[in-house]
Structure formats: structure tokens, C-alpha cells
Design a protein around this motif. Structure first.
Motif, PDB file in Angstrom:
ATOM      1  N   VAL A   1      24.846  45.088  42.541  1.00 15.68           N
ATOM      2  CA  VAL A   1      26.008  44.504  41.878  1.00 15.68           C
ATOM      3  C   VAL A   1      26.943  45.569  41.303  1.00 15.68           C
ATOM      4  CG1 VAL A   1      24.894  42.308  41.337  1.00 15.68           C
ATOM      5  CG2 VAL A   1      24.659  44.217  39.750  1.00 15.68           C
ATOM      6  N   PHE A   2      26.413  46.746  40.956  1.00 18.50           N
ATOM      7  CA  PHE A   2      27.245  47.787  40.348  1.00 18.50           C
ATOM      8  C   PHE A   2      28.073  48.560  41.373  1.00 18.50           C
ATOM      9  CE2 PHE A   2      24.429  47.108  36.730  1.00 18.50           C
ATOM     10  CZ  PHE A   2      25.311  47.219  35.675  1.00 18.50           C
ATOM     11  N   GLN A   3      27.920  48.244  42.643  1.00 22.06           N
ATOM     12  CA  GLN A   3      28.745  48.883  43.660  1.00 22.06           C
ATOM     13  C   GLN A   3      30.173  48.354  43.628  1.00 22.06           C
ATOM     14  OE1 GLN A   3      26.662  48.275  47.366  1.00 22.06           O
ATOM     15  NE2 GLN A   3      24.936  49.564  46.765  1.00 22.06           N
ATOM     16  N   ASN A   4      30.355  47.209  42.998  1.00 20.09           N
ATOM     17  CA  ASN A   4      31.676  46.588  42.874  1.00 20.09           C
ATOM     18  C   ASN A   4      32.406  47.188  41.672  1.00 20.09           C
ATOM     19  OD1 ASN A   4      33.762  44.732  42.019  1.00 20.09           O
ATOM     20  ND2 ASN A   4      32.868  43.206  43.388  1.00 20.09           N
ATOM     21  N   THR A   5      33.584  47.781  41.907  1.00 18.07           N
ATOM     22  CA  THR A   5      34.307  48.457  40.822  1.00 18.07           C
ATOM     23  C   THR A   5      34.788  47.479  39.749  1.00 18.07           C
ATOM     24  OG1 THR A   5      36.338  48.339  42.134  1.00 18.07           O
ATOM     25  CG2 THR A   5      35.053  50.371  42.271  1.00 18.07           C
TER      26      THR A   5
ATOM     27  N   SER B   1      31.999  38.008  30.112  1.00 18.61           N
ATOM     28  CA  SER B   1      31.095  37.252  30.991  1.00 18.61           C
ATOM     29  C   SER B   1      31.875  36.582  32.114  1.00 18.61           C
ATOM     30  CB  SER B   1      30.326  36.206  30.181  1.00 18.61           C
ATOM     31  OG  SER B   1      29.481  36.825  29.240  1.00 18.61           O
ATOM     32  N   THR B   2      33.081  36.120  31.807  1.00 15.15           N
ATOM     33  CA  THR B   2      33.937  35.538  32.841  1.00 15.15           C
ATOM     34  C   THR B   2      34.290  36.569  33.899  1.00 15.15           C
ATOM     35  OG1 THR B   2      34.885  33.958  31.270  1.00 15.15           O
ATOM     36  CG2 THR B   2      36.155  34.398  33.270  1.00 15.15           C
ATOM     37  N   LEU B   3      34.677  37.773  33.461  1.00 16.96           N
ATOM     38  CA  LEU B   3      35.021  38.833  34.403  1.00 16.96           C
ATOM     39  C   LEU B   3      33.823  39.223  35.264  1.00 16.96           C
ATOM     40  CD1 LEU B   3      37.182  41.084  32.034  1.00 16.96           C
ATOM     41  CD2 LEU B   3      38.016  39.648  33.908  1.00 16.96           C
ATOM     42  N   VAL B   4      32.638  39.249  34.652  1.00 16.98           N
ATOM     43  CA  VAL B   4      31.422  39.568  35.397  1.00 16.98           C
ATOM     44  C   VAL B   4      31.152  38.497  36.454  1.00 16.98           C
ATOM     45  CG1 VAL B   4      28.906  39.705  35.209  1.00 16.98           C
ATOM     46  CG2 VAL B   4      30.343  40.963  33.602  1.00 16.98           C
ATOM     47  N   ALA B   5      31.220  37.213  36.047  1.00 13.46           N
ATOM     48  CA  ALA B   5      30.929  36.115  36.968  1.00 13.46           C
ATOM     49  C   ALA B   5      31.939  36.074  38.112  1.00 13.46           C
ATOM     50  CB  ALA B   5      30.933  34.787  36.212  1.00 13.46           C
ATOM     51  N   GLN B   6      33.193  36.348  37.819  1.00 18.32           N
ATOM     52  CA  GLN B   6      34.231  36.288  38.847  1.00 18.32           C
ATOM     53  C   GLN B   6      34.152  37.444  39.832  1.00 18.32           C
ATOM     54  OE1 GLN B   6      37.784  36.058  36.417  1.00 18.32           O
ATOM     55  NE2 GLN B   6      37.760  33.809  36.376  1.00 18.32           N
ATOM     56  N   SER B   7      33.589  38.569  39.401  1.00 18.74           N
ATOM     57  CA  SER B   7      33.535  39.740  40.274  1.00 18.74           C
ATOM     58  C   SER B   7      32.238  39.810  41.073  1.00 18.74           C
ATOM     59  CB  SER B   7      33.684  41.024  39.445  1.00 18.74           C
ATOM     60  OG  SER B   7      32.629  41.139  38.502  1.00 18.74           O
ATOM     61  N   ALA B   8      31.253  38.965  40.766  1.00 15.03           N
ATOM     62  CA  ALA B   8      29.968  38.988  41.478  1.00 15.03           C
ATOM     63  C   ALA B   8      30.002  38.028  42.661  1.00 15.03           C
ATOM     64  CB  ALA B   8      28.838  38.591  40.529  1.00 15.03           C
ATOM     65  N   THR B   9      29.220  38.330  43.695  1.00 11.22           N
ATOM     66  CA  THR B   9      29.110  37.432  44.843  1.00 11.22           C
ATOM     67  C   THR B   9      28.386  36.157  44.426  1.00 11.22           C
ATOM     68  OG1 THR B   9      27.047  38.499  45.515  1.00 11.22           O
ATOM     69  CG2 THR B   9      29.083  39.333  46.491  1.00 11.22           C
ATOM     70  N   ALA B  10      28.681  35.033  45.111  1.00 14.41           N
ATOM     71  CA  ALA B  10      28.182  33.724  44.702  1.00 14.41           C
ATOM     72  C   ALA B  10      26.668  33.667  44.661  1.00 14.41           C
ATOM     73  CB  ALA B  10      28.727  32.640  45.645  1.00 14.41           C
TER      74      ALA B  10
ATOM     75  N   THR C   1      22.095  36.339  38.834  1.00 14.08           N
ATOM     76  CA  THR C   1      21.415  37.619  38.649  1.00 14.08           C
ATOM     77  C   THR C   1      22.341  38.648  38.006  1.00 14.08           C
ATOM     78  OG1 THR C   1      19.958  37.194  40.526  1.00 14.08           O
ATOM     79  CG2 THR C   1      20.242  39.492  39.857  1.00 14.08           C
ATOM     80  N   ALA C   2      23.617  38.649  38.411  1.00 13.23           N
ATOM     81  CA  ALA C   2      24.583  39.591  37.845  1.00 13.23           C
ATOM     82  C   ALA C   2      24.750  39.364  36.349  1.00 13.23           C
ATOM     83  CB  ALA C   2      25.928  39.456  38.561  1.00 13.23           C
ATOM     84  N   LEU C   3      24.900  38.098  35.948  1.00 14.70           N
ATOM     85  CA  LEU C   3      25.023  37.787  34.524  1.00 14.70           C
ATOM     86  C   LEU C   3      23.769  38.209  33.759  1.00 14.70           C
ATOM     87  CD1 LEU C   3      26.669  34.263  34.847  1.00 14.70           C
ATOM     88  CD2 LEU C   3      27.699  36.234  33.697  1.00 14.70           C
ATOM     89  N   THR C   4      22.608  38.005  34.382  1.00 18.88           N
ATOM     90  CA  THR C   4      21.342  38.359  33.731  1.00 18.88           C
ATOM     91  C   THR C   4      21.195  39.867  33.595  1.00 18.88           C
ATOM     92  OG1 THR C   4      20.347  36.380  34.716  1.00 18.88           O
ATOM     93  CG2 THR C   4      18.846  38.013  33.798  1.00 18.88           C
ATOM     94  N   ILE C   5      21.599  40.604  34.636  1.00 17.92           N
ATOM     95  CA  ILE C   5      21.520  42.066  34.593  1.00 17.92           C
ATOM     96  C   ILE C   5      22.391  42.628  33.473  1.00 17.92           C
ATOM     97  CG2 ILE C   5      22.206  44.162  35.833  1.00 17.92           C
ATOM     98  CD1 ILE C   5      21.293  42.735  38.410  1.00 17.92           C
ATOM     99  N   VAL C   6      23.606  42.134  33.384  1.00 15.21           N
ATOM    100  CA  VAL C   6      24.527  42.621  32.356  1.00 15.21           C
ATOM    101  C   VAL C   6      23.983  42.302  30.971  1.00 15.21           C
ATOM    102  CG1 VAL C   6      26.821  42.267  31.358  1.00 15.21           C
ATOM    103  CG2 VAL C   6      26.576  42.586  33.808  1.00 15.21           C
ATOM    104  N   ASN C   7      23.413  41.098  30.807  1.00 21.19           N
ATOM    105  CA  ASN C   7      22.785  40.757  29.531  1.00 21.19           C
ATOM    106  C   ASN C   7      21.617  41.671  29.229  1.00 21.19           C
ATOM    107  OD1 ASN C   7      23.539  37.953  28.010  1.00 21.19           O
ATOM    108  ND2 ASN C   7      24.205  37.927  30.134  1.00 21.19           N
ATOM    109  N   CYS C   8      20.831  41.994  30.247  1.00 12.40           N
ATOM    110  CA  CYS C   8      19.660  42.859  30.064  1.00 12.40           C
ATOM    111  C   CYS C   8      20.077  44.217  29.503  1.00 12.40           C
ATOM    112  CB  CYS C   8      18.936  43.029  31.398  1.00 12.40           C
ATOM    113  SG  CYS C   8      17.538  44.172  31.329  1.00 12.40           S
ATOM    114  N   ILE C   9      21.054  44.847  30.143  1.00 14.08           N
ATOM    115  CA  ILE C   9      21.504  46.164  29.696  1.00 14.08           C
ATOM    116  C   ILE C   9      22.214  46.063  28.345  1.00 14.08           C
ATOM    117  CG2 ILE C   9      22.969  48.145  30.255  1.00 14.08           C
ATOM    118  CD1 ILE C   9      22.511  47.485  33.218  1.00 14.08           C
TER     119      ILE C   9
END
Length: 390
Positions: free
Chosen positions: A202-206, A322-331, A336-344
Motif C-alpha cells: 500500500v505504501f507504493q502509492n504516493t 482516513s478519508t484520504l487513505v481510503a480514497q487512495s487505496a485499492t478497493a 487492510t490499508a486503513l488498519t495498517i495506518v491505524n497500526c503505525i
């Protein structure tokens, strides 16, 4: 596609009910210290235990892509039940600091199946206006977080065990309401298998990186501020020789952030999600920098007013990131993307909370809260750096 009208209110109410577990120990800290012979630094230990449990939970959920492979509503219900049981563990009469930390860790672990999963459920239903929807959802998180302080502030006549039982009961109710009333959303795309590389993919997306780094800066400040609001009020009370209703004021200072989340969500529809997040981050950073001066204010009204303002701007950007994270992650990896960001992000909160815990008894005094400004500074840098690339 317009979701049924009951969907968003149900998610919001369930999020409020379940996240009341988060600061349940903070709301009854004095009683825990007295009943179980704890040390004064128990606040930092118990708060960090919840955060560390949440981090561990989000790491497990993310590595095994639990939220994307299984029904989010069922994950939410299961987590709510076990989170409520972990919270109820504080009622055990033979508790020690170790067992209390363990129970708070377990509560935090299962909160990983509540907070980010609730956002995932909302994202599965609301493609348009996601910032507004998540603003309501995070607003519910804020109210849930503050709720134990309200119970303690207005209910001094009933035992502290009632606060614990009430928050556990609310969590069970919240999980059940999601399971019964909120099926899988129309925008959900199920992940088919475990993807252990998703944490790095997921972090490959700028765009994702920019949103995530902004969120990390925000998190450095947020939970440390929330955890130390009672101590700020206590310090002002001692220095100025006045009496404050600390639990009730703590509730108000944290809870008003829920209103800020809702207002920020609506404002983002007018001026943009990223710009709104940047404004809130800038204002909260300013609060960090001027915080030593606030303790010198001559009246409690001015000091409390400052904390109320800080309580608004410190959280207003959270649903927007969280909106920006959800919009930039693949469906298929959105949950998982939201969970990863919360984890860190919550890993970062442990560092800042423990830093404040160590420094509060040092020689820096009221100046320690300036250090929280490093988070907003880093987050703003991430947002501005992204803008320059356009």
C-alpha cells in the motif's frame, strides 16, 4: 446508489458504544489506584497498554487481511464481545498492575476490530461524501472515548464498577446492532487470500504515503493530549488554588472534538479534504507551542476555553486523513490499508504518551507539551511536500 437511511446512524451509534471501552480505565483511574495499590504512573501504563494492544491487533488484522477476507460486520461483532469481556476484567478483585495491564491490552487488541473496521464498513457504503460520513464516525469515537469521564463526573454517587459495567454493556450492544442491521456494503470487494505483502504494497502509492504521513503526525499529538487533559487541569487547579470538576471538564474537552469532526467533514465538502485537514493540523500545532503560556492565564475560564479549542482542532483532521487513505487505496485492500495506518499511528502514540509520562515529573514542567507540536509539524510537511509535486 443511496444506502438505506438507518445504515450511517447505526454505524455511528455502534462506534460510540464500542469505543467507550478505550479510556474506561482513565475514567476510574483514582479508584483503580486506591483499590489495587497502584503507583501514580499507572495512567501512562494503562493507557499505553490499550494502545499497544490496539497496535498488536491491527498488525495481526493487517497481515492476515482479516477485514477484507471476512464480513466486516461479523468481525466487528466478535471484536466487540471480546473487547467487552477484556474491559470487564478490571472488576476482578485480585487485580494487580500486571493483570490490569493485561486486561487493557486485550481490550485494545479487540478495539482493532472495531475502530478501523467501522471505517471500512462506512467506506463500503458511502463512495461519495466519505469525508462527511467518516467525520460523523470519528465524532462517535471521540464521544465514546470521553464517555467514561462523563460517567465519573456526573455519577460520583455510584461505584466505579458501574462505569466499567456500563462501558462493557454498551460495547456488546454496539456489536450486536452492527451484526443485525448493517450487512456487507455495495462497494465492498472481498479479498480472496492472505496477502502478507499488503503491509508494504500500500505504501507504493504516493497519494497513500502523503495521507498516511499526515495521519502519523496527527497521532503523535492526539492521544497524548487526551491522556494528559486531566493532569493539565489538575496542575492548573493546584497552581491557582481552585477547585475544578476534572472528570466532567475532561469529558467536555475531549467530547467537543466530536462536533469538530462533524463540522470538518462538512467543511471539507466546500474547500477540500486535504486543505481542511491542513488547517486543523496547523491550529493544533499552534496550541502545542503556546501551551506553556496557557497555564499562566489568570482565570480558569480562559484556561478551560483554551483546552476546549485545542480539543476541537486536535481531532478535526482525523477523519479527513482516513478519508484520504481510503480514497487512495485499492478497493480489495481498503480495509487492510486503513488498519495498517491505524497500526503505525497508534504505535506512535505509545512513544509520545510514554515520553510525556517520563517528562511530567522532570524539570521541564508545563513546557513538555511543546514537544507534541513535532507531530503537526511533520504532518504539515507531508501535506505541503505532496502539493509541490503537483
Amino acid at each position: 446508489m443511496t444506502p438505506p437511511k438507518h445504515i450511517l446512524p447505526t454505524i455511528v451509534i455502534a462506534q460510540f458504544c464500542c469505543t467507550s471501552l478505550w479510556f474506561a480505565s482513565n475514567g476510574v483511574l483514582g479508584e483503580l489506584v486506591a483499590n489495587f495499590d497502584l503507583r501514580a504512573n499507572a495512567l501512562g501504563n494503562l493507557t499505553a497498554a490499550v494502545q499497544f494492544g490496539f497496535i498488536t491487533g491491527t498488525l495481526v488484522f493487517a497481515l492476515w487481511t482479516v477485514t477484507d477476507r471476512f464480513s466486516p460486520s461479523k468481525v466487528f461483532l466478535t471484536s466487540a464481545i471480546f473487547g467487552a469481556l477484556g474491559n470487564a476484567g478490571m472488576l476482578w478483585q485480585d487485580n494487580t498492575l500486571f493483570t490490569l495491564v493485561l486486561f487493557r491490552f486485550l481490550t485494545g487488541f479487540f478495539l482493532a476490530g472495531i475502530y478501523p473496521v467501522g471505517m471500512k464498513i462506512a467506506a463500503d457504503y458511502f463512495d461519495q461524501g466519505l469525508g462527511r460520513s467518516l467525520g460523523l464516525l470519528v465524532g462517535a469515537l471521540v464521544l465514546g472515548t470521553a464517555f467514561p469521564h462523563l460517567l465519573k463526573g456526573v455519577g460520583t454517587y455510584f461505584p466505579w464498577q458501574s462505569v466499567v459495567m456500563t462501558t462493557s454493556g454498551l460495547a456488546f450492544f454496539g456489536g450486536l446492532s452492527i451484526a443485525l442491521l448493517v450487512p456487507n456494503g455495495p462497494y465492498r470487494k472481498q479479498g480472496q487470500q492472505v496477502d502478507l505483502k499488503a503491509f508494504f504494497k500500500v505504501f507504493q502509492n504516493t497519494d497513500f504515503r502523503a495521507a498516511a504521513f499526515g495521519y502519523f503526525g496527527h497521532m503523535w499529538e492526539l492521544y497524548a493530549f487526551w491522556a494528559f487533559v486531566p493532569l493539565m487541569l489538575m496542575k492548573y487547579q493546584e497552581v491557582h488554588n481552585i477547585i475544578l470538576n476534572i472528570p466532567l471538564l475532561t469529558f467536555g474537552i475531549i467530547a467537543i472534538g466530536g462536533l469538530a469532526c462533524v463540522l470538518g467533514g462538512y467543511l471539507s465538502q466546500r474547500i477540500g479534504v486535504k486543505k481542511t485537514a491542513g488547517i486543523a493540523l496547523f491550529l493544533s500545532g499552534c496550541c502545542c507551542l503556546v501551551s506553556p503560556l496557557a497555564f499562566m492565564l489568570p482565570t480558569e475560564d480562559l484556561f478551560v476555553g483554551f483546552l476546549f479549542f485545542w480539543g476541537m482542532v486536535v481531532i478535526a483532521d482525523s477523519p479527513l486523513f482516513s478519508t484520504l487513505v481510503a480514497q487512495s487505496a485499492t478497493a480489495e485492500l481498503k480495509g487492510t490499508a486503513l488498519t495498517i495506518v491505524n497500526c503505525i499511528g497508534f504505535t506512535i502514540t505509545i512513544v509520545s504518551i510514554q515520553l510525556m509520562t517520563v517528562l511530567q515529573n522532570g524539570h521541564l514542567g508545563d513546557w513538555i507539551y511543546i514537544l507534541l507540536g513535532a507531530g503537526p509539524l511533520f504532518g504539515l510537511y507531508a501535506l505541503l511536500r505532496k502539493k509541490k509535486k503537483k
